[in-house]
Scaffold this motif. Structure first.
Motif, PDB file in Angstrom:
ATOM      1  N   LYS A   1      44.125  70.655  52.924  1.00  9.68           N
ATOM      2  CA  LYS A   1      45.072  70.531  51.827  1.00  9.68           C
ATOM      3  C   LYS A   1      44.546  69.592  50.747  1.00  9.68           C
ATOM      4  CE  LYS A   1      48.611  73.126  52.978  1.00  9.68           C
ATOM      5  NZ  LYS A   1      49.060  74.224  52.081  1.00  9.68           N
ATOM      6  N   LEU A   2      43.829  68.529  51.197  1.00 14.01           N
ATOM      7  CA  LEU A   2      43.283  67.565  50.238  1.00 14.01           C
ATOM      8  C   LEU A   2      42.073  68.123  49.492  1.00 14.01           C
ATOM      9  CD1 LEU A   2      43.486  64.312  52.404  1.00 14.01           C
ATOM     10  CD2 LEU A   2      44.909  64.880  50.420  1.00 14.01           C
ATOM     11  N   ILE A   3      41.254  68.891  50.207  1.00 11.58           N
ATOM     12  CA  ILE A   3      40.014  69.403  49.631  1.00 11.58           C
ATOM     13  C   ILE A   3      40.253  70.606  48.730  1.00 11.58           C
ATOM     14  CG2 ILE A   3      37.814  70.538  50.198  1.00 11.58           C
ATOM     15  CD1 ILE A   3      37.711  68.769  52.698  1.00 11.58           C
ATOM     16  N   LYS A   4      41.284  71.394  49.030  1.00 10.29           N
ATOM     17  CA  LYS A   4      41.512  72.634  48.290  1.00 10.29           C
ATOM     18  C   LYS A   4      41.640  72.424  46.782  1.00 10.29           C
ATOM     19  CE  LYS A   4      44.249  76.864  48.241  1.00 10.29           C
ATOM     20  NZ  LYS A   4      45.367  77.621  48.844  1.00 10.29           N
ATOM     21  N   PRO A   5      42.419  71.429  46.299  1.00  8.18           N
ATOM     22  CA  PRO A   5      42.498  71.221  44.838  1.00  8.18           C
ATOM     23  C   PRO A   5      41.142  70.859  44.233  1.00  8.18           C
ATOM     24  CG  PRO A   5      44.290  70.094  45.953  1.00  8.18           C
ATOM     25  CD  PRO A   5      43.337  70.529  47.022  1.00  8.18           C
TER      26      PRO A   5
ATOM     27  N   LEU B   1      44.602  76.751  35.794  1.00 10.13           N
ATOM     28  CA  LEU B   1      44.902  75.839  36.897  1.00 10.13           C
ATOM     29  C   LEU B   1      46.379  75.475  36.897  1.00 10.13           C
ATOM     30  CD1 LEU B   1      41.824  73.453  36.502  1.00 10.13           C
ATOM     31  CD2 LEU B   1      42.138  75.213  38.245  1.00 10.13           C
ATOM     32  N   PRO B   2      46.960  75.246  38.079  1.00  8.92           N
ATOM     33  CA  PRO B   2      48.370  74.820  38.143  1.00  8.92           C
ATOM     34  C   PRO B   2      48.533  73.431  37.530  1.00  8.92           C
ATOM     35  CG  PRO B   2      47.342  74.678  40.314  1.00  8.92           C
ATOM     36  CD  PRO B   2      46.365  75.371  39.430  1.00  8.92           C
ATOM     37  N   THR B   3      49.536  73.270  36.699  1.00  4.74           N
ATOM     38  CA  THR B   3      49.735  71.983  36.017  1.00  4.74           C
ATOM     39  C   THR B   3      51.130  71.402  36.266  1.00  4.74           C
ATOM     40  OG1 THR B   3      50.463  73.176  34.034  1.00  4.74           O
ATOM     41  CG2 THR B   3      48.127  72.601  34.164  1.00  4.74           C
TER      42      THR B   3
ATOM     43  N   ALA C   1      46.439  65.040  43.171  1.00  7.77           N
ATOM     44  CA  ALA C   1      45.664  66.276  43.048  1.00  7.77           C
ATOM     45  C   ALA C   1      46.184  67.122  41.891  1.00  7.77           C
ATOM     46  CB  ALA C   1      45.736  67.070  44.351  1.00  7.77           C
ATOM     47  N   GLY C   2      47.495  67.170  41.721  1.00  9.01           N
ATOM     48  CA  GLY C   2      48.082  67.930  40.625  1.00  9.01           C
ATOM     49  C   GLY C   2      47.693  67.360  39.276  1.00  9.01           C
ATOM     50  N   LEU C   3      47.693  66.021  39.180  1.00  7.61           N
ATOM     51  CA  LEU C   3      47.286  65.383  37.927  1.00  7.61           C
ATOM     52  C   LEU C   3      45.819  65.667  37.615  1.00  7.61           C
ATOM     53  CD1 LEU C   3      49.110  61.941  38.249  1.00  7.61           C
ATOM     54  CD2 LEU C   3      49.688  63.825  36.698  1.00  7.61           C
ATOM     55  N   LEU C   4      44.986  65.711  38.671  1.00 11.38           N
ATOM     56  CA  LEU C   4      43.564  66.033  38.482  1.00 11.38           C
ATOM     57  C   LEU C   4      43.404  67.431  37.890  1.00 11.38           C
ATOM     58  CD1 LEU C   4      40.495  65.604  38.971  1.00 11.38           C
ATOM     59  CD2 LEU C   4      40.846  66.510  41.274  1.00 11.38           C
ATOM     60  N   LEU C   5      44.104  68.406  38.479  1.00 12.26           N
ATOM     61  CA  LEU C   5      44.024  69.777  37.981  1.00 12.26           C
ATOM     62  C   LEU C   5      44.542  69.882  36.552  1.00 12.26           C
ATOM     63  CD1 LEU C   5      45.238  71.735  41.145  1.00 12.26           C
ATOM     64  CD2 LEU C   5      42.901  71.505  40.322  1.00 12.26           C
TER      65      LEU C   5
END
Length: 291
Positions: free
Chosen positions: A15-19, A39-41, A47-51
């Motif tokens: 779950k951590l690596i997938k993003p 990408l999902p925003t 992880a969401g903030l990174l994407l």
């Protein structure tokens, strides 16, 4: 219990690596082929903030590229018109049969504006071709060298005739699977041959050879012209290089031709190198692709 804990750990890690993997693929796709990601925003965790940040950065980069292209087109139109005004007036003066001194001054204005045209076109060409370099084909395609040779001959023919230089083009390899676009490959070869003509002496010869060796596709362009010292090799491929020199017939140089050739070849997973035994001992440019 240990197996259960291991499975849970692996699930969490996944779950951590997938993003991160999703973000990495998006960046690779954009850098490689200018493919815009989606990408999902909507997520608010780290992880969401990174994407979200990556998506915004790619959007900004794409906007910048498009705005730069618009600026190039504007420059192409407006600057040429601006530089053309004094040239038009000078030609009008010449058409009125002025005195010899006035005619000479008008001709100087025409020559000056022609030089301005060349500089404007070279800067615009640099901007446009740097964008073209980004357009890389990710799939190898079969290049038939017998098909591209006529296009090369057509574009260098006049230069060769002007200095009575003979082009000896040898195809020891008929085809190869390459990722580089055929048009860009032709552009590079025309630039390298034109460069060889520029620094060749009258009534000489340029040898171009296309062959395969040790799982590599190799193209060499060799002349017997002015050459250069070994310590100058790195300088050859720099943008607006100090190595810009007049040719054997006092041909000028923009200082960007070899720079663009090297960028195009390297962007398409190849190598472009130069060698010379010294001044007035000729030069050889060598392109290599793994096949």
């Amino acid at each position: 219990m240990t197996l259960l804990a291991t499975a849970a750990t692996l699930w969490v890690l996944n779950k951590l690596i997938k993003p991160i993997a999703t973000a990495s693929k998006a960046l690779d796709d954009y850098r490689g082929s200018r493919k815009m990601p989606a990408l999902p925003t909507e997520y608010t965790d780290e992880a969401g903030l990174l994407l979200c940040n990556i998506q915004e950065s790619i959007n900004e980069a794409e906007t910048f590229i498009n705005e730069k292209q618009d600026l190039v087109y504007m420059l192409s139109h407006d600057l040429k018109n601006f530089a053309g005004n004094p040239q038009g007036l000078a030609k009008l003066i010449i058409s009125e049969n002025p005195s010899e001194s006035v005619k000479n001054l008008a001709e100087l204005i025409c020559e000056s504006t022609e030089l301005q045209f060349r500089y404007i076109e070279n800067f615009i060409k640099l901007l446009k071709e740097q964008d073209e370099i980004v357009k890389v084909s990710q799939e190898a395609k079969t290049v038939l060298f017998s098909n591209i040779v006529p296009f090369i001959n057509e574009q260098v023919e006049q230069r060769l005739l002007d200095k009575n230089v003979r082009l000896d083009l040898v195809l020891d390899c008929e085809k190869a699977n390459l990722k580089i676009d055929e048009g860009l490959l032709i552009q590079v070869l025309v630039n390298l041959i034109s460069n060889a003509v520029k620094f060749s002496y009258f009534d000489s010869e340029i040898k171009v050879r296309i062959f395969s060796e040790n799982a590599k596709l190799i193209v060499t362009v060799k002349d017997n012209g002015m050459g250069f010292d070994k310590y100058q090799i790195e300088e050859l491929f720099k943008k607006f290089t100090k190595m810009s020199r007049l040719g054997t017939a006092n041909e000028g140089s923009t200082g960007i031709g070899l720079y663009l050739c090297k960028k195009i070849i390297e962007r398409n997973k190849g190598r472009l190198t130069a060698s010379s035994e010294g001044k007035n001992k000729g030069a050889e440019f060598r392109i290599e692709f793994d096949v």
